[in-house]
Design an enzyme around this catalytic site. Structure first.
Site, mmCIF file in Angstrom:
data_model
loop_
_atom_site.group_PDB
_atom_site.id
_atom_site.type_symbol
_atom_site.label_atom_id
_atom_site.label_comp_id
_atom_site.label_asym_id
_atom_site.label_seq_id
_atom_site.Cartn_x
_atom_site.Cartn_y
_atom_site.Cartn_z
ATOM 1 N N CYS A 1 69.813 -17.788 22.897
ATOM 2 C CA CYS A 1 70.817 -16.769 23.142
ATOM 3 C C CYS A 1 71.057 -16.611 24.651
ATOM 4 O O CYS A 1 70.099 -16.515 25.421
ATOM 5 C CB CYS A 1 70.236 -15.499 22.553
ATOM 6 S SG CYS A 1 71.042 -14.034 23.008
ATOM 7 N N ARG B 1 81.253 -16.715 11.571
ATOM 8 C CA ARG B 1 80.499 -15.528 11.955
ATOM 9 C C ARG B 1 80.935 -14.840 13.241
ATOM 10 O O ARG B 1 81.080 -13.652 13.298
ATOM 11 C CB ARG B 1 79.024 -15.912 12.068
ATOM 12 C CG ARG B 1 78.181 -14.780 12.593
ATOM 13 C CD ARG B 1 76.737 -15.188 12.763
ATOM 14 N NE ARG B 1 76.008 -14.114 13.388
ATOM 15 C CZ ARG B 1 74.768 -14.188 13.787
ATOM 16 N NH1 ARG B 1 74.105 -15.283 13.613
ATOM 17 N NH2 ARG B 1 74.182 -13.182 14.355
HETATM 18 P P1 XMP Z 1 65.225 -17.145 17.708
HETATM 19 O O1 XMP Z 1 64.623 -16.650 18.977
HETATM 20 O O2 XMP Z 1 64.370 -16.866 16.524
HETATM 21 O O3 XMP Z 1 66.581 -16.301 17.530
HETATM 22 O O4 XMP Z 1 65.610 -18.594 17.820
HETATM 23 C C1 XMP Z 1 67.375 -16.393 16.369
HETATM 24 C C2 XMP Z 1 68.389 -15.265 16.355
HETATM 25 O O5 XMP Z 1 69.280 -15.359 17.483
HETATM 26 C C3 XMP Z 1 70.558 -14.826 17.121
HETATM 27 N N1 XMP Z 1 71.543 -15.860 17.467
HETATM 28 C C4 XMP Z 1 72.257 -15.860 18.599
HETATM 29 N N2 XMP Z 1 72.331 -14.964 19.586
HETATM 30 N N3 XMP Z 1 73.884 -16.336 20.697
HETATM 31 C C5 XMP Z 1 73.179 -15.191 20.619
HETATM 32 O O6 XMP Z 1 73.301 -14.363 21.506
HETATM 33 C C6 XMP Z 1 73.868 -17.298 19.748
HETATM 34 O O7 XMP Z 1 74.526 -18.332 19.854
HETATM 35 C C7 XMP Z 1 73.023 -17.028 18.634
HETATM 36 N N4 XMP Z 1 72.755 -17.715 17.496
HETATM 37 C C8 XMP Z 1 71.852 -16.955 16.801
HETATM 38 C C9 XMP Z 1 70.530 -14.507 15.642
HETATM 39 O O8 XMP Z 1 70.366 -13.126 15.501
HETATM 40 C C10 XMP Z 1 69.309 -15.287 15.147
HETATM 41 O O9 XMP Z 1 68.735 -14.709 14.009
#
Ligand code: XMP
Length: 516
Positions: free
Chosen positions: A337, A441
């Site tokens: 993120c 999404r």
């Molecule tokens: P982890 O740290 O487990 O995070 O890899 C997964 C969560 O990140 C969110 N998510 C995103 N947040 N940009 C963001 O700001 C993105 O492109 C993105 N893709 C996923 C989402 O809540 C996921 O469960």
């Protein structure tokens, strides 16, 4: 019974509650224009040990979300490099929830859901087999190509003749000898019938001495597949209404009500209303309408509704008011993120969970509907899982953690094995934005990335490494004297249980020797 919706709180009520809770949590904080609130991430805090009579093996990690009971407090993130049917099957077998990502084609999402719902835990349908005329050289080929060391032998009618355990066969010395000479013949094997319940299979495999596999043979002697002890040992499959537990993500798009309804008809137990920002007027107004309808139909099926993401007391309250069973909290903390970097917005996870937990406790004390909290983003190791749960989360949603599983969509696509690198990307990364349709999404026409693409190291099949992680999480609970997640929540509320780590303290948490 249909859930009665909460009365809406007024804006004044919400603000009053916000001030009250902030005062409770930060009694020494002096609000001021230039006074940033000291909020902490999970890596900045640690638990203090407590007197404990709880052994790690006594710990029970099961947890409820609405009417749904999970054996492990983990959900896979609905992301396009992760959550498809293979990860769903693996997660189900271990009692976790896989949230099938919102594929742009609803049919694909439904197909994956069906595959999970029809999945028999730990059952290997079509293992590689040898024929009656095959030799040890053919067995050696299978061993070399697929690394399978337990190979059933069948005749031309698919009837089971026996099983070759390659460790018992002198493969190299006797290449031209028939498999039938070296296999354990059917008469010396324990077999079971196709309709046998998994719990019975598991009990037999774990209790019968020397029984490492259970071949399934029908009334005509036809070989149908096999169970392996090593697969069954860690399995704790979770069911709801007699069906394997699986979740699905839907958007705030009105079209997705149909998706959710169809998913519920198929037997989905968790519906996740999936948005990167769950607390802004257009989303709340639309989500409010959709959540109500989904909650109503979900109640009919006994399914749980989850919504998010929010990163404030206000956001938690607004979603609590519409009656969801769980609120996903976390903005800016995910491993892929870049939201905090590119928009300047993000709330450190430990404090965010604590603020929402205190709000939840207030709602409970008032007899109001109080959704559980799911910590989402930046939870990538067992220590962070224990801390998020002790802070008060009931479940953790993870992306990177599950991207390391051999069953993730990207790993399946690339055929990755333990030690290989596997592709993992944010749903708002440049690649994901490019690949998805407008209805996806992160909203219509959104072009600026808020996430990145990268690689993680594959750890192999989820079932091969979860048991060790589970042991470590149970170890964390045992250290503080918690036998259950409910106990851990109480302990996480105790005074003096949390330490705030200095930067030296954080360094101390890292390994400080050179690793190979
Ligand atoms: P982890 O740290 O487990 O995070 O890899 C997964 C969560 O990140 C969110 N998510 C995103 N947040 N940009 C963001 O700001 C993105 O492109 C993105 N893709 C996923 C989402 O809540 C996921 O469960």
């Amino acid at each position: 019974m249909i859930k009665k919706f909460l009365q809406f709180q007024s804006q004044e009520e919400r603000e009053w509650l916000l001030r009250k809770i902030m005062k409770d949590i930060y009694p020494n904080f002096q609000p001021g224009r230039c006074n940033p609130l000291p909020r902490y991430s999970l890596d900045e805090v640690a638990l203090t040990d407590r007197y404990s009579e709880v052994a790690p093996s006594d710990v029970d990690l099961s947890v409820s979300c609405g009417n749904i009971r999970l054996a492990a407090p983990l959900l896979t993130a609905p992301m396009d490099t992760l959550s498809g049917s293979e990860l769903g099957q693996a997660a189900f077998e271990l009692g976790m929830g896989c949230i099938i990502y919102r594929h742009k084609k609803a049919e694909v999402q439904f197909e994956w859901i069906k595959q999970i719902i029809n999945h028999s835990p730990c059952f290997v349908h079509q293992p590689k087999t040898l024929g009656s005329a095959d030799t040890l050289e053919d067995a050696a080929d299978i061993l070399q190509k697929y690394h399978y060391s337990t190979i059933p032998a069948v005749n031309a009618d698919k009837k089971l003749l026996g099983i070759l355990f390659t460790k018992n066969a002198a493969l190299k010395e006797n290449v031209s000898e028939p498999v039938t000479k070296w296999m354990t013949p059917l008469k010396d094997l324990i077999t079971i019938k196709p309709a046998e319940k998994f719990e019975i299979v598991r009990k037999r495999l774990l209790s019968e001495r020397g029984c490492s596999v259970l071949p399934v043979v029908d009334d005509n002697g036809v070989f149908c597949g096999m169970y392996f002890r090593k697969d069954c040992r860690p399995a704790k499959p979770a069911y709801h209404n007699g069906k394997p537990l699986v979740g699905m993500a839907v958007s705030v798009n009105p079209e997705d009500i149909k998706r959710a309804k169809k998913g519920l008809e198929l037997g989905v137990s968790l519906i996740v209303i999936d948005s990167s920002h769950g607390n802004c007027p257009p989303v709340i107004e639309q989500a409010d309408k959709i959540v109500k309808i989904i909650v109503t139909i979900a109640e009919l099926y006994g399914a749980a509704v989850i919504a998010g993401n929010v990163a404030s007391i206000d956001g938690y309250l607004r979603l609590a008011e519409v009656g969801v069973d769980a609120v996903k909290v976390g903005i800016g903390s995910g491993s892929i993120c870049t939201t905090s970097l590119v928009t300047g917005v993000g709330v450190p996870m430990f404090s965010l969970i604590r603020e929402c937990v205190c709000t939840r406790e207030y709602l409970i004390s008032e007899g109001k509907h109080a959704p559980i909290i799911i910590a989402d983003g930046g939870i990538n190791n067992t220590g962070q899982i224990v801390k998020a749960l002790a802070a008060g989360a009931h479940l953790c949603m993870a992306g990177k953690y599950f991207a390391a599983a051999q069953e993730s969509l990207a790993a399946v696509d690339s055929g990755a094995r333990a030690g290989d690198l596997v592709y993992y990307r944010g749903m708002a990364s440049r690649g994901a934005i490019r690949d998805r349709s407008a209805s996806f999404r992160y909203g219509t026409g959104k072009q600026a990335p808020e996430g990145v693409e990268g690689f993680v190291e594959c750890r192999g099949p989820l079932k091969s490494w979860w048991p060790q992680d589970e042991e470590l999480i149970c170890g964390g609970l045992s250290h503080v004297g918690a036998a259950t997640i409910e106990d851990l929540h109480k302990i996480g509320n105790e005074p003096y249980i949390w330490s705030l780590l200095s930067s030296a303290g954080q360094r101390q948490m890292e390994t400080r020797v050179l690793r190979e």
